[in-house]
Scaffold this motif. Structure first.
Motif, PDB file in Angstrom:
ATOM      1  N   SER A 196       0.978  -1.133  -0.054  1.00  0.00           N
ATOM      2  CA  SER A 196      -0.021   0.002   0.064  1.00  0.00           C
ATOM      3  C   SER A 196       0.721   1.316   0.020  1.00  0.00           C
ATOM      4  CB  SER A 196      -0.968   0.097   1.348  1.00  0.00           C
ATOM      5  OG  SER A 196      -0.326   0.064   2.480  1.00  0.00           O
ATOM      6  N   MET A 197       1.910   1.220   0.697  1.00  0.00           N
ATOM      7  CA  MET A 197       2.954   2.343   0.607  1.00  0.00           C
ATOM      8  C   MET A 197       3.707   2.400  -0.485  1.00  0.00           C
ATOM      9  SD  MET A 197       4.420   2.139   4.468  1.00  0.00           S
ATOM     10  CE  MET A 197       5.161   3.661   4.482  1.00  0.00           C
ATOM     11  N   SER A 198       4.112   1.332  -1.259  1.00  0.00           N
ATOM     12  CA  SER A 198       4.810   1.454  -2.589  1.00  0.00           C
ATOM     13  C   SER A 198       3.987   1.922  -3.693  1.00  0.00           C
ATOM     14  CB  SER A 198       5.390   0.038  -2.790  1.00  0.00           C
ATOM     15  OG  SER A 198       4.708  -0.972  -2.756  1.00  0.00           O
ATOM     16  N   ALA A 199       2.652   1.452  -3.528  1.00  0.00           N
ATOM     17  CA  ALA A 199       1.663   1.569  -4.596  1.00  0.00           C
ATOM     18  C   ALA A 199       1.471   3.067  -4.331  1.00  0.00           C
ATOM     19  CB  ALA A 199       0.303   0.667  -4.651  1.00  0.00           C
ATOM     20  N   TYR A 200       1.352   3.656  -3.592  1.00  0.00           N
ATOM     21  CA  TYR A 200       0.966   5.111  -3.321  1.00  0.00           C
ATOM     22  C   TYR A 200       2.116   6.076  -3.976  1.00  0.00           C
ATOM     23  CZ  TYR A 200       0.975   9.732  -1.286  1.00  0.00           C
ATOM     24  OH  TYR A 200       0.963  11.360  -1.064  1.00  0.00           O
ATOM     25  N   VAL A 201       3.643   5.503  -3.866  1.00  0.00           N
ATOM     26  CA  VAL A 201       4.484   6.283  -4.296  1.00  0.00           C
ATOM     27  C   VAL A 201       4.444   6.141  -5.995  1.00  0.00           C
ATOM     28  CG1 VAL A 201       6.833   6.223  -5.031  1.00  0.00           C
ATOM     29  CG2 VAL A 201       6.088   5.927  -2.442  1.00  0.00           C
ATOM     30  N   VAL A 202       4.160   4.999  -6.536  1.00  0.00           N
ATOM     31  CA  VAL A 202       4.065   4.667  -7.956  1.00  0.00           C
ATOM     32  C   VAL A 202       2.938   5.162  -8.525  1.00  0.00           C
ATOM     33  CG1 VAL A 202       3.868   2.828  -9.553  1.00  0.00           C
ATOM     34  CG2 VAL A 202       5.572   2.568  -7.906  1.00  0.00           C
ATOM     35  N   ARG A 223       0.907   8.006  -7.177  1.00  0.00           N
ATOM     36  CA  ARG A 223       0.792   9.503  -7.144  1.00  0.00           C
ATOM     37  C   ARG A 223       2.138  10.460  -7.317  1.00  0.00           C
ATOM     38  NH1 ARG A 223      -4.568   9.728  -6.900  1.00  0.00           N
ATOM     39  NH2 ARG A 223      -4.494  11.877  -6.048  1.00  0.00           N
ATOM     40  N   LEU A 224       3.227   9.729  -7.426  1.00  0.00           N
ATOM     41  CA  LEU A 224       4.521  10.425  -7.628  1.00  0.00           C
ATOM     42  C   LEU A 224       5.068  10.255  -8.786  1.00  0.00           C
ATOM     43  CD1 LEU A 224       5.978  10.020  -3.950  1.00  0.00           C
ATOM     44  CD2 LEU A 224       4.545  12.023  -4.861  1.00  0.00           C
ATOM     45  N   ASP A 225       5.887  11.149  -9.562  1.00  0.00           N
ATOM     46  CA  ASP A 225       6.570  10.959 -10.591  1.00  0.00           C
ATOM     47  C   ASP A 225       7.931  10.946 -10.222  1.00  0.00           C
ATOM     48  OD1 ASP A 225       4.529  11.318 -12.409  1.00  0.00           O
ATOM     49  OD2 ASP A 225       4.522  13.167 -12.449  1.00  0.00           O
ATOM     50  N   TRP A 230      -0.728  10.210   2.992  1.00  0.00           N
ATOM     51  CA  TRP A 230      -0.896   8.530   2.782  1.00  0.00           C
ATOM     52  C   TRP A 230      -1.760   8.087   4.172  1.00  0.00           C
ATOM     53  CZ3 TRP A 230       0.661   4.403   5.563  1.00  0.00           C
ATOM     54  CH2 TRP A 230       0.299   3.188   5.178  1.00  0.00           C
ATOM     55  N   GLN A 231      -1.340   8.573   5.234  1.00  0.00           N
ATOM     56  CA  GLN A 231      -2.040   7.898   6.496  1.00  0.00           C
ATOM     57  C   GLN A 231      -3.388   8.422   6.646  1.00  0.00           C
ATOM     58  OE1 GLN A 231       0.601   8.600  10.068  1.00  0.00           O
ATOM     59  NE2 GLN A 231      -0.918   7.424  11.506  1.00  0.00           N
ATOM     60  N   LYS A 232      -3.441   9.831   6.609  1.00  0.00           N
ATOM     61  CA  LYS A 232      -4.473  10.395   6.974  1.00  0.00           C
ATOM     62  C   LYS A 232      -5.769  10.489   5.854  1.00  0.00           C
ATOM     63  CE  LYS A 232      -3.011  11.429  11.173  1.00  0.00           C
ATOM     64  NZ  LYS A 232      -3.608  10.949  12.514  1.00  0.00           N
ATOM     65  N   MET A 281      -5.253   5.533  -8.027  1.00  0.00           N
ATOM     66  CA  MET A 281      -5.384   6.617  -9.014  1.00  0.00           C
ATOM     67  C   MET A 281      -6.694   7.113  -9.107  1.00  0.00           C
ATOM     68  SD  MET A 281      -2.969   4.435 -11.863  1.00  0.00           S
ATOM     69  CE  MET A 281      -2.976   5.558 -13.043  1.00  0.00           C
ATOM     70  N   ASN A 282      -8.004   6.548  -8.565  1.00  0.00           N
ATOM     71  CA  ASN A 282      -9.032   7.055  -8.776  1.00  0.00           C
ATOM     72  C   ASN A 282      -9.437   8.106  -7.747  1.00  0.00           C
ATOM     73  OD1 ASN A 282     -10.168   5.414 -10.905  1.00  0.00           O
ATOM     74  ND2 ASN A 282     -10.360   3.759  -9.683  1.00  0.00           N
ATOM     75  N   ILE A 283      -8.589   8.119  -6.863  1.00  0.00           N
ATOM     76  CA  ILE A 283      -8.979   9.193  -5.789  1.00  0.00           C
ATOM     77  C   ILE A 283      -8.382  10.782  -6.509  1.00  0.00           C
ATOM     78  CG2 ILE A 283      -7.793  10.144  -3.333  1.00  0.00           C
ATOM     79  CD1 ILE A 283      -7.391   7.255  -2.622  1.00  0.00           C
ATOM     80  N   PRO A 284      -9.288  11.770  -6.298  1.00  0.00           N
ATOM     81  CA  PRO A 284      -8.996  13.112  -6.710  1.00  0.00           C
ATOM     82  C   PRO A 284      -7.860  13.601  -6.068  1.00  0.00           C
ATOM     83  CG  PRO A 284     -11.340  12.754  -6.063  1.00  0.00           C
ATOM     84  CD  PRO A 284     -10.700  11.603  -5.604  1.00  0.00           C
ATOM     85  N   LYS A 285      -7.054  14.333  -7.093  1.00  0.00           N
ATOM     86  CA  LYS A 285      -5.826  14.828  -6.919  1.00  0.00           C
ATOM     87  C   LYS A 285      -6.094  15.832  -5.656  1.00  0.00           C
ATOM     88  CE  LYS A 285      -1.294  15.112  -7.529  1.00  0.00           C
ATOM     89  NZ  LYS A 285      -0.416  13.929  -7.150  1.00  0.00           N
TER      90      LYS A 285
END
Length: 287
Positions: A100-106, A108-110, A194-196, A173-177
């Motif tokens: 879940s943490m690594s997927a967040y990086v991939v 949401r981040l470039d 990520w946590q909150k 990726m479906n969560i609004p920016k």
């Protein structure tokens, strides 16, 4: 003329929708039939004294429950349930936190090498477990974890990463920016965002990945039979091999144990079915 044309088009749409519904119902009925036939066959066989004497869907002459009784009385199946539950739960927690943490990086981040990371993770889906037998077995021996539950936890935590990564990343990726930007304005860093914000909103996708990983670990047999030797530490799939010897197979006991073993995954899916539907239907988030 226009009204007639509109009526014709509406009638065609109604016919198409009815045809689509009929085809959908037929496909669903066929899928349910294919899924339920083995379960019904297994359940009927577990109530027969000699399943091979009355094979298939033949009804038993009388209800024979000795297989279920011996599964709990003689085999102490709850001990193996505890082993499977402990190993599966701990490995799922470890793997889901990492993914879940690594997927967040991939998601949401470039960063440089992002595509390479995706390709490397997804490529693990095509590597069979047998191809990893020697390196994993060698690693377990060097870490002095052979014939321990920790060895299975280590293996399970690092297996099936691609599927969980795919489910969680697509949900992220479906969560609004805008939600993430609002958290940044409030002073949250990447970890707090990520946590909150991200983690609570992606809970259905994370729960779905967790349940899928748990079911995969619960049903896994290859590594459990390879790494564990002590009978007291066996998991429930590895326990099934004890019903078969070189000279005889206890089919009634085997089928009864299989029915008992598949109950927890079925119950687990029924409890978390709403998360499956929400996550696999796209994970839409209201803004």
């Amino acid at each position: 003329m226009r009204k007639n044309g509109q009526k014709v088009s509406k009638n065609r749409m109604k016919k198409d929708s009815k045809a689509t519904r009929i085809v959908t119902v037929i496909c669903l009925c066929w899928a349910a039939f294919v899924a339920l036939v083995p379960l019904v066959w297994l359940l009927l066989s577990s109530f027969k004294k000699d399943p091979m004497a009355r094979p298939g869907f033949m009804l038993p002459e009388s209800i024979y429950l000795e297989g279920y009784i011996s599964t709990f009385r003689d085999l102490h199946v709850m001990r193996y349930f505890g082993n499977s539950l402990l190993i599966s739960f701990v490995s799922v927690v470890i793997s889901i936190v990492m993914i879940s943490m690594s997927a967040y990086v991939v998601a949401r981040l470039d960063f440089k090498g992002k595509k390479l990371v995706n390709v490397m993770l997804y490529s693990t889906m095509f590597i069979p477990a047998t191809a990893l037998t020697y390196p994993v077995y060698n690693l377990v021996n060097k870490l002095h974890l052979y014939d321990t539950r920790g060895a299975l936890i280590l293996i399970y935590s690092c297996s099936g990463l691609a599927v969980s990564f795919f489910v969680i990343k697509n949900y992220y990726m479906n969560i609004p920016k805008e939600m993430e930007d609002a958290a940044r304005i409030d002073g949250c860093g990447y970890v707090k965002t990520w946590q909150k914000v991200i983690f609570p909103m992606a809970r259905p996708g994370i729960m779905t990945a967790g349940v899928l990983a748990f079911l995969n670990n619960w049903n896994e047999y290859y590594w459990a039979s390879l790494v564990l030797i002590d009978r007291e530490k066996l998991t429930v799939p590895a326990l099934l091999s004890t019903f078969t010897t070189s000279f005889r197979t206890n089919y009634n006991g085997l089928f009864s144990a299989m029915v008992v073993i598949i109950l927890p995954p079925v119950i687990l899916y029924c409890v978390f079915s709403k998360f499956f539907v929400e996550a696999l239907s796209g994970g839409a988030v209201k803004g």
